[in-house]
Design a protein around this motif. Structure first.
Motif, mmCIF file in Angstrom:
data_model
loop_
_atom_site.group_PDB
_atom_site.id
_atom_site.type_symbol
_atom_site.label_atom_id
_atom_site.label_comp_id
_atom_site.label_asym_id
_atom_site.label_seq_id
_atom_site.Cartn_x
_atom_site.Cartn_y
_atom_site.Cartn_z
ATOM 1 N N GLU A 48 0.837 -1.207 0.000
ATOM 2 C CA GLU A 48 0.000 0.000 0.000
ATOM 3 C C GLU A 48 0.866 1.249 0.000
ATOM 4 N N VAL A 49 0.360 2.277 -0.664
ATOM 5 C CA VAL A 49 0.952 3.616 -0.596
ATOM 6 C C VAL A 49 -0.190 4.578 -0.274
ATOM 7 N N ARG A 50 -0.022 5.326 0.799
ATOM 8 C CA ARG A 50 -1.028 6.321 1.194
ATOM 9 C C ARG A 50 -0.479 7.707 0.948
ATOM 10 N N LEU A 51 -1.309 8.574 0.384
ATOM 11 C CA LEU A 51 -0.914 9.950 0.121
ATOM 12 C C LEU A 51 -1.613 10.899 1.071
ATOM 13 N N SER A 52 -0.925 11.994 1.389
ATOM 14 C CA SER A 52 -1.552 13.045 2.190
ATOM 15 C C SER A 52 -2.601 13.737 1.329
ATOM 16 N N SER A 53 -3.447 14.510 1.949
ATOM 17 C CA SER A 53 -4.544 15.142 1.210
ATOM 18 C C SER A 53 -4.046 16.141 0.164
ATOM 19 N N ASP A 54 -2.856 16.734 0.377
ATOM 20 C CA ASP A 54 -2.314 17.672 -0.611
ATOM 21 C C ASP A 54 -1.395 16.979 -1.618
ATOM 22 N N LEU A 55 -1.285 15.659 -1.552
ATOM 23 C CA LEU A 55 -0.487 14.831 -2.478
ATOM 24 C C LEU A 55 1.009 15.140 -2.421
ATOM 25 N N LYS A 56 1.479 15.709 -1.312
ATOM 26 C CA LYS A 56 2.892 16.071 -1.195
ATOM 27 C C LYS A 56 3.707 15.037 -0.420
ATOM 28 N N LEU A 57 3.047 14.103 0.258
ATOM 29 C CA LEU A 57 3.750 13.099 1.037
ATOM 30 C C LEU A 57 3.146 11.726 0.745
ATOM 31 N N ALA A 58 3.997 10.803 0.310
ATOM 32 C CA ALA A 58 3.574 9.433 0.048
ATOM 33 C C ALA A 58 4.201 8.529 1.101
ATOM 34 N N THR A 59 3.359 7.824 1.838
ATOM 35 C CA THR A 59 3.833 6.867 2.835
ATOM 36 C C THR A 59 3.731 5.482 2.218
ATOM 37 N N LYS A 95 2.202 17.240 -11.011
ATOM 38 C CA LYS A 95 2.791 18.574 -10.981
ATOM 39 C C LYS A 95 3.990 18.599 -10.042
ATOM 40 N N TYR A 96 3.836 17.989 -8.871
ATOM 41 C CA TYR A 96 4.922 17.882 -7.886
ATOM 42 C C TYR A 96 5.111 16.417 -7.529
ATOM 43 N N ALA A 97 6.361 15.982 -7.483
ATOM 44 C CA ALA A 97 6.641 14.626 -7.016
ATOM 45 C C ALA A 97 6.536 14.621 -5.496
ATOM 46 N N PRO A 98 5.786 13.694 -4.937
ATOM 47 C CA PRO A 98 5.631 13.684 -3.481
ATOM 48 C C PRO A 98 6.907 13.224 -2.787
ATOM 49 N N LEU A 103 7.599 2.840 5.689
ATOM 50 C CA LEU A 103 7.244 2.260 6.979
ATOM 51 C C LEU A 103 7.011 0.768 6.808
ATOM 52 N N GLN A 104 7.159 0.040 7.900
ATOM 53 C CA GLN A 104 6.891 -1.385 7.876
ATOM 54 C C GLN A 104 5.388 -1.613 7.802
ATOM 55 N N ASP A 105 4.976 -2.540 6.950
ATOM 56 C CA ASP A 105 3.563 -2.863 6.815
ATOM 57 C C ASP A 105 3.141 -3.756 7.971
ATOM 58 N N GLN A 106 2.100 -3.353 8.664
ATOM 59 C CA GLN A 106 1.612 -4.110 9.813
ATOM 60 C C GLN A 106 0.364 -4.930 9.499
ATOM 61 N N SER A 107 -0.125 -4.866 8.263
ATOM 62 C CA SER A 107 -1.395 -5.525 7.948
ATOM 63 C C SER A 107 -1.293 -7.044 8.037
#
Length: 149
Positions: A48-59, A95-98, A103-107
């Protein structure tokens, strides 16, 4: 006029871009584009990859196959995150690369915990105590859902 209710989860755009980034990172890892001895020794999954609401940070949630050596893999990926961000910028048209963090996946651990609970003797004993209930709305109705007439 009342405002619409705020969505509780990520937006469709966040989900779509998260999947594009996940595919890009998985492809880089599968092809061996990231030159690192630790990464070369492991098969790594990116569930999984989760993005912040402004698409500037990809976890990015990462798990080596078998679940071992997570810390060295995370350190190796963190050391190469500038390269990974640049590759994401080329592969995903944004437009911007996040900024990327790993992080370690805990699922998988959570799924094992839930399975252990469901298959425990206490839960099995409780399920066997409950009588089997079948709801019958219409006694004239057969199994196919048609009335007997």
């Amino acid at each position: 006029m009342a405002r619409p209710a705020k969505p509780s989860g990520p937006s469709q755009r966040q989900l779509r871009i998260g999947e594009l980034i996940r595919h890009a990172i998985a492809e880089m890892l599968a092809r061996g584009d990231i030159h690192d001895d630790v990464l070369a020794k492991h098969v790594i999954t990116v569930p999984e990859v989760r993005l912040s609401s402004d698409l500037k940070l990809a976890t990015c949630f990462i798990m080596p196959l078998g679940g071992g050596d997570v810390k060295p893999v995370l350190k190796a990926l963190t050391d190469h995150k500038r390269y990974i961000r640049g590759e994401i910028a080329h592969r995903v048209n944004l437009k911007y690369a996040p900024d990327v963090r790993f992080l370690q996946d805990q699922s998988f651990a959570e799924a094992e915990r839930v399975d252990a609970l469901l298959y425990s003797d206490k839960v099995r004993r409780d399920i066997l105590k409950q009588p089997l209930r079948i709801q019958q709305d219409n006694p004239n109705q057969d199994e196919g859902g048609q009335d007997d007439e």
